[in-house]
Motif scaffolding. Sequence first.
Motif, mmCIF file in Angstrom:
data_model
loop_
_atom_site.group_PDB
_atom_site.id
_atom_site.type_symbol
_atom_site.label_atom_id
_atom_site.label_comp_id
_atom_site.label_asym_id
_atom_site.label_seq_id
_atom_site.Cartn_x
_atom_site.Cartn_y
_atom_site.Cartn_z
ATOM 1 N N ASN A 4 71.822 37.421 17.719
ATOM 2 C CA ASN A 4 73.140 36.800 17.860
ATOM 3 C C ASN A 4 74.260 37.815 18.085
ATOM 4 O O ASN A 4 75.214 37.535 18.808
ATOM 5 C CB ASN A 4 73.453 35.978 16.599
ATOM 6 C CG ASN A 4 72.584 34.729 16.527
ATOM 7 O OD1 ASN A 4 72.322 34.098 17.544
ATOM 8 N ND2 ASN A 4 72.128 34.387 15.334
ATOM 9 N N GLN A 46 73.879 34.019 3.646
ATOM 10 C CA GLN A 46 72.715 34.782 4.106
ATOM 11 C C GLN A 46 73.162 36.193 4.521
ATOM 12 O O GLN A 46 74.192 36.346 5.176
ATOM 13 C CB GLN A 46 72.004 34.065 5.268
ATOM 14 C CG GLN A 46 72.835 33.769 6.506
ATOM 15 C CD GLN A 46 73.624 32.459 6.429
ATOM 16 O OE1 GLN A 46 73.920 31.948 5.371
ATOM 17 N NE2 GLN A 46 73.981 31.916 7.592
ATOM 18 N N VAL A 47 72.388 37.185 4.115
ATOM 19 C CA VAL A 47 72.792 38.580 4.355
ATOM 20 C C VAL A 47 71.717 39.353 5.118
ATOM 21 O O VAL A 47 70.551 39.374 4.729
ATOM 22 C CB VAL A 47 73.064 39.299 3.009
ATOM 23 C CG1 VAL A 47 73.211 40.796 3.211
ATOM 24 C CG2 VAL A 47 74.325 38.744 2.367
ATOM 25 N N GLY A 48 72.145 39.979 6.222
ATOM 26 C CA GLY A 48 71.286 40.913 6.956
ATOM 27 C C GLY A 48 71.905 42.297 6.830
ATOM 28 O O GLY A 48 71.762 42.991 5.825
ATOM 29 N N GLY A 62 75.053 42.769 6.493
ATOM 30 C CA GLY A 62 76.082 42.646 5.465
ATOM 31 C C GLY A 62 77.497 42.397 5.967
ATOM 32 O O GLY A 62 78.401 42.196 5.156
ATOM 33 N N GLY A 71 66.543 36.892 11.644
ATOM 34 C CA GLY A 71 67.827 37.538 11.948
ATOM 35 C C GLY A 71 68.446 38.264 10.759
ATOM 36 O O GLY A 71 69.444 38.969 10.916
ATOM 37 N N ILE A 72 67.878 38.082 9.564
ATOM 38 C CA ILE A 72 68.462 38.792 8.403
ATOM 39 C C ILE A 72 67.473 39.810 7.838
ATOM 40 O O ILE A 72 67.479 40.093 6.642
ATOM 41 C CB ILE A 72 68.954 37.829 7.291
ATOM 42 C CG1 ILE A 72 67.895 36.784 6.933
ATOM 43 C CG2 ILE A 72 70.257 37.179 7.694
ATOM 44 C CD1 ILE A 72 68.242 35.990 5.673
ATOM 45 N N THR A 77 67.480 31.413 10.340
ATOM 46 C CA THR A 77 68.366 32.497 9.867
ATOM 47 C C THR A 77 69.691 31.892 9.418
ATOM 48 O O THR A 77 70.225 32.239 8.366
ATOM 49 C CB THR A 77 68.635 33.503 11.008
ATOM 50 O OG1 THR A 77 67.407 34.126 11.373
ATOM 51 C CG2 THR A 77 69.651 34.556 10.603
ATOM 52 N N GLY A 78 70.175 30.984 10.223
ATOM 53 C CA GLY A 78 71.509 30.425 9.996
ATOM 54 C C GLY A 78 71.590 29.429 8.859
ATOM 55 O O GLY A 78 72.684 29.082 8.414
ATOM 56 N N SER A 95 75.033 29.002 10.733
ATOM 57 C CA SER A 95 75.432 29.768 11.916
ATOM 58 C C SER A 95 74.186 30.014 12.760
ATOM 59 O O SER A 95 73.070 29.806 12.306
ATOM 60 C CB SER A 95 76.065 31.097 11.482
ATOM 61 O OG SER A 95 76.523 31.813 12.595
ATOM 62 N N GLY A 96 74.372 30.464 13.983
ATOM 63 C CA GLY A 96 73.225 30.793 14.818
ATOM 64 C C GLY A 96 72.517 29.557 15.326
ATOM 65 O O GLY A 96 71.557 29.069 14.724
#
Length: 425
Positions: free
Chosen positions: A167, A273-275, A277, A349-350, A398-399, A421-422
């Motif tokens: 994304n 949700q955190v990837g 950050g 995605g995270i 992910t979202g 999101s996403g």
Amino acid sequence: MVGFRCHGCGAQVDAGLALAFRCPNADGNDVDHVLVVDNEAPSPSIGSETDPFLRYRAWLSPYRLAREAGLPDTAWADLVGQLDNALTTVDGHGFRVTPMADRPALAEAFGLSGALFVKDETGNVSGSHKARHLMGVMLYLRVLETARLPAGDNIRSRRLAIASCGNAALAAAVVARAANWPLDVFIPPDADMSVKARLRELGAQITICDRRPGETGDPCYLRFREAVAAGAIPFGVQGTDNGLAIEGGRTLAFEMAEEFHRIGTIPDALFVQVGGGALASALAQGLALARANGLLPKLPKLITVQTAGCAPLARAWERLDGIDLATAAKTRSKFMWPWETTPSSLAHGILDDETYDWWAIAEGMRASGGSTVVVDEAQVAAAHRAGRTHTDIVASATGTAGLAGAIAKPEAGKQIAVIFSGVER
Ligand SMILES: Cc1ncc(COP(=O)(O)O)c(C=O)c1O
């Protein structure tokens, strides 16, 4: 002066004189270097516009920089308006305040008795909240150009660069195209075909990054760093490389805070949700500002969500127990280092191997009485399925991973909020 300050070493950057992206002392020590806005606007007003970059302009450092440099308010409106028109051509629409609503059917599916607010970012520019981060950076670059500030000398001769294949890359490509600014995207060999096709369609230059013998670390990130060292502008969403990218993301928090203020309800907890950050860091900073400026009487608990496959922030949070954050900022490697194993998850995605902006998130969790939560794949899948079944929002796994956190931690509060999101591609 519109100043940025490194929250680790205290270095100060005048955003008109030098690019307020990476801390000038960033290399070669164990300090956590991230540039943050130093002097926030006192009592900023909220406009009546529906474009968040106009509505919250007084809250944004690029706007203040423009005004300090002598540009009139209408010049900002022109910059935002030109980009908005171009975004409409490139992506079908520009930025507008995104919808947030209580979703009783979704709450009921998980036996939640209070309100479940879902902020829907799937219809945002390029299908996720990521473009907010990059619009903030692009507006800063456009202000530097328009006001002919020293930090903007020769800036058009430099390409933009990002390491991402999801994304963030799509968001960067849309915003870069709208600004007619060339972009290099560094992606792994197994990047999704449809993402690659869309990046090409948007005119981004793709570099496929194979692992080189003897090399450790993410090859895409290494090639990105080399490009930046050779003069490219960091156009990604990792706070360590571009602290200013966090700022545009704060518009998401302002929108939520304004709506909570309007309806007179503050949720007990916000699950995020955190990837890398940037999202959680932007929300923590944005909500703190909203509170400081009277929009929120209290902060919702910030509860950050990672999957069992990759949870570097949860690991750091445990190690931070009883430790002063100022001390932690001087000894980064005790708290944050790349996740050792190659993770996999439906919420792919995270899976960032580091939470780059972990420190600001920890500060936000402490300030709000929040915490981390680690979810398993069944919870990730359940949240995704429920999002599709009980709402009309077409969000990826992910979202919807924030909701998985609410499933895992039902005791966090009666009224909760999440961000979808996403868009599912
Ligand atoms: C849809 C979606 N939500 C949340 C995140 C997490 O954002 P961050 O990497 O800033 O933590 C990502 C990151 O790729 C994402 O694509």
